[in-house]
Design an enzyme around this catalytic site. Structure first.
Site, PDB file in Angstrom:
ATOM      1  N   HIS A  32     -11.111  -8.316  10.573  1.00 44.36           N
ATOM      2  CA  HIS A  32     -10.310  -9.235  11.388  1.00 44.36           C
ATOM      3  C   HIS A  32     -10.715  -9.191  12.853  1.00 44.36           C
ATOM      4  O   HIS A  32     -10.655 -10.187  13.557  1.00 44.36           O
ATOM      5  CB  HIS A  32      -8.828  -8.886  11.263  1.00 44.36           C
ATOM      6  CG  HIS A  32      -8.242  -9.245   9.938  1.00 44.36           C
ATOM      7  ND1 HIS A  32      -8.186 -10.531   9.469  1.00 44.36           N
ATOM      8  CD2 HIS A  32      -7.702  -8.461   8.965  1.00 44.36           C
ATOM      9  CE1 HIS A  32      -7.623 -10.543   8.269  1.00 44.36           C
ATOM     10  NE2 HIS A  32      -7.324  -9.300   7.949  1.00 44.36           N
ATOM     11  N   GLU A  88      -1.997 -13.428   8.564  1.00 45.99           N
ATOM     12  CA  GLU A  88      -1.880 -13.854   7.173  1.00 45.99           C
ATOM     13  C   GLU A  88      -0.445 -14.091   6.711  1.00 45.99           C
ATOM     14  O   GLU A  88      -0.201 -14.291   5.537  1.00 45.99           O
ATOM     15  CB  GLU A  88      -2.545 -12.821   6.245  1.00 45.99           C
ATOM     16  CG  GLU A  88      -4.056 -12.746   6.418  1.00 45.99           C
ATOM     17  CD  GLU A  88      -4.732 -11.886   5.354  1.00 45.99           C
ATOM     18  OE1 GLU A  88      -4.026 -11.407   4.441  1.00 45.99           O
ATOM     19  OE2 GLU A  88      -5.958 -11.708   5.443  1.00 45.99           O
ATOM     20  N   HIS A  94      -1.627  -7.839  10.725  1.00 42.33           N
ATOM     21  CA  HIS A  94      -2.248  -8.383   9.516  1.00 42.33           C
ATOM     22  C   HIS A  94      -1.303  -9.334   8.803  1.00 42.33           C
ATOM     23  O   HIS A  94      -1.653 -10.465   8.484  1.00 42.33           O
ATOM     24  CB  HIS A  94      -2.659  -7.239   8.585  1.00 42.33           C
ATOM     25  CG  HIS A  94      -3.465  -7.680   7.410  1.00 42.33           C
ATOM     26  ND1 HIS A  94      -2.897  -8.234   6.276  1.00 42.33           N
ATOM     27  CD2 HIS A  94      -4.797  -7.665   7.192  1.00 42.33           C
ATOM     28  CE1 HIS A  94      -3.841  -8.538   5.412  1.00 42.33           C
ATOM     29  NE2 HIS A  94      -5.006  -8.208   5.943  1.00 42.33           N
ATOM     30  N   VAL A 126      -7.143  -0.189  12.457  1.00 44.09           N
ATOM     31  CA  VAL A 126      -8.591  -0.141  12.637  1.00 44.09           C
ATOM     32  C   VAL A 126      -9.121  -1.499  13.063  1.00 44.09           C
ATOM     33  O   VAL A 126      -8.511  -2.533  12.791  1.00 44.09           O
ATOM     34  CB  VAL A 126      -9.321   0.306  11.341  1.00 44.09           C
ATOM     35  CG1 VAL A 126      -8.883   1.683  10.909  1.00 44.09           C
ATOM     36  CG2 VAL A 126      -9.099  -0.705  10.214  1.00 44.09           C
ATOM     37  N   GLU A 138       0.833  -1.203   0.000  1.00 41.71           N
ATOM     38  CA  GLU A 138       0.000   0.000   0.000  1.00 41.71           C
ATOM     39  C   GLU A 138       0.873   1.261   0.000  1.00 41.71           C
ATOM     40  O   GLU A 138       0.568   2.239  -0.689  1.00 41.71           O
ATOM     41  CB  GLU A 138      -0.933   0.007   1.215  1.00 41.71           C
ATOM     42  CG  GLU A 138      -1.916  -1.144   1.268  1.00 41.71           C
ATOM     43  CD  GLU A 138      -2.993  -1.048   0.206  1.00 41.71           C
ATOM     44  OE1 GLU A 138      -3.361   0.084  -0.170  1.00 41.71           O
ATOM     45  OE2 GLU A 138      -3.463  -2.103  -0.254  1.00 41.71           O
TER      46      GLU A 138
END
Length: 307
Positions: A246, A214, A183, A242, A126
């Protein structure tokens, strides 16, 4: 330590007057507003979330902290997830710019000086896409300053490690393992999780564990590490900006992590993969939200999972 993030933006932006700026919100993120050519506009860029309550408590809180540290500057919002943007537009008629749209709007509004501050945890895909998009517009501004993600310098890791320990001190004891689940990514920046673990251990927080939902360190890696010691309790936190799918989905990654760790900690026969799979299929993966906590640096406001 949201103030640390905001201070970095302050230094980059050179915002020094006493005028009052405006901060992004769901009702204003795609509206053009008058800007001062003398002061930069700060573009706060987040992945985004379709959970409305969580968005303002997390992303909104970060943007507010940036605004409070730079009261003379306008703070605008952009999301990198087009999927989130599309959901909000279709479901709630909320329009939020993606990065390219936000940059073009800034150009159309006559902005000359720009500070881009990501709220990303690390410099993964990102962030790479963000840098590429900003580079496409570098000739359309007199000056662009690019902020860095949360975990960049060695000092960042120490600051975050301290923030994690400080925010969990009420149940930090030798009988409790405290697990933070990020994450994870296939990007090489995923190494940030291992470095954060090394930093925590070096700082003496050896009952703190970092995992990902992940990638690596995997949930299995965390469970194996936790089981090496005789803990009586495990506290699980999401290490995410945030509280999205998940954290909120009762059958999502955080719920599965909670349930599986409970199972493996309680059963000596739980080490085999078939046993784990049978358990995950048979159990109802539910969890209880205890309380929101505010992580320093980027305000990791999310839910605590305790059992």
């Amino acid at each position: 330590m949201a103030a640390i993030l905001a201070a970095g933006v302050l230094a980059l932006g050179g915002c020094s007057s006493s005028e009052t700026g405006t901060v992004a919100s769901d009702t204003s993120v795609t509206e053009s507003t008058p800007v001062s050519e003398e002061q930069p506009v700060i573009l706060a860029v987040s992945f985004g979330t379709s959970y409305n309550d969580s968005r303002e408590k997390t992303i909104g809180a970060i943007e507010k902290a940036i605004q409070e540290a730079n009261p003379n500057c306008e703070v605008r919002r952009a999301f990198t997830s087009q999927t989130v943007i599309d959901i909000l537009k279709k479901r709630d008629n909320i329009e939020i710019d993606n990065v390219e749209e936000a940059l073009q709007r800034l150009v159309d509004d006559g902005v000359k000086k720009l500070v881009v501050q990501p709220t990303h945890v690390m410099s993964g895909y990102e962030y790479d896409d963000l840098v590429e998009a900003v580079n496409q517009y570098k000739d359309k501004f007199e000056a662009i300053s690019m902020g860095t993600p949360l975990l960049t310098s060695d000092e960042d890791y120490k600051d975050v490690a301290k923030a994690l320990v400080d925010s969990t001190k009420e149940y930090n004891n030798e009988d409790t393992a405290i697990v933070f689940m990020g994450h994870g990514t296939e990007h090489e920046a995923n190494a940030a999780y291992a470095k954060l673990q090394e930093t925590l251990t070096a700082e003496g927080a050896d009952n703190y564990y970092i995992g990902t939902v992940e990638s690596t360190p995997s949930l299995d890696d965390v469970v194996k590490a936790v089981k090496k010691k005789d803990y009586k309790k495990v506290v699980l936190h999401p290490l995410m900006v945030v509280a999205g799918d998940h954290a909120n989905n009762p059958f999502g990654s955080m719920a599965l992590a909670r349930s599986l760790i409970s199972f493996m900690m309680s059963s000596p026969q739980a080490a085999s993969l078939p046993a784990m799979l049978r358990y995950l299929v048979s159990t109802a993966c539910t969890f209880e939200k205890i309380s929101p906590i505010c992580f320093a640096v980027v305000l990791f406001l999310s839910s605590t999972f305790l059992w």
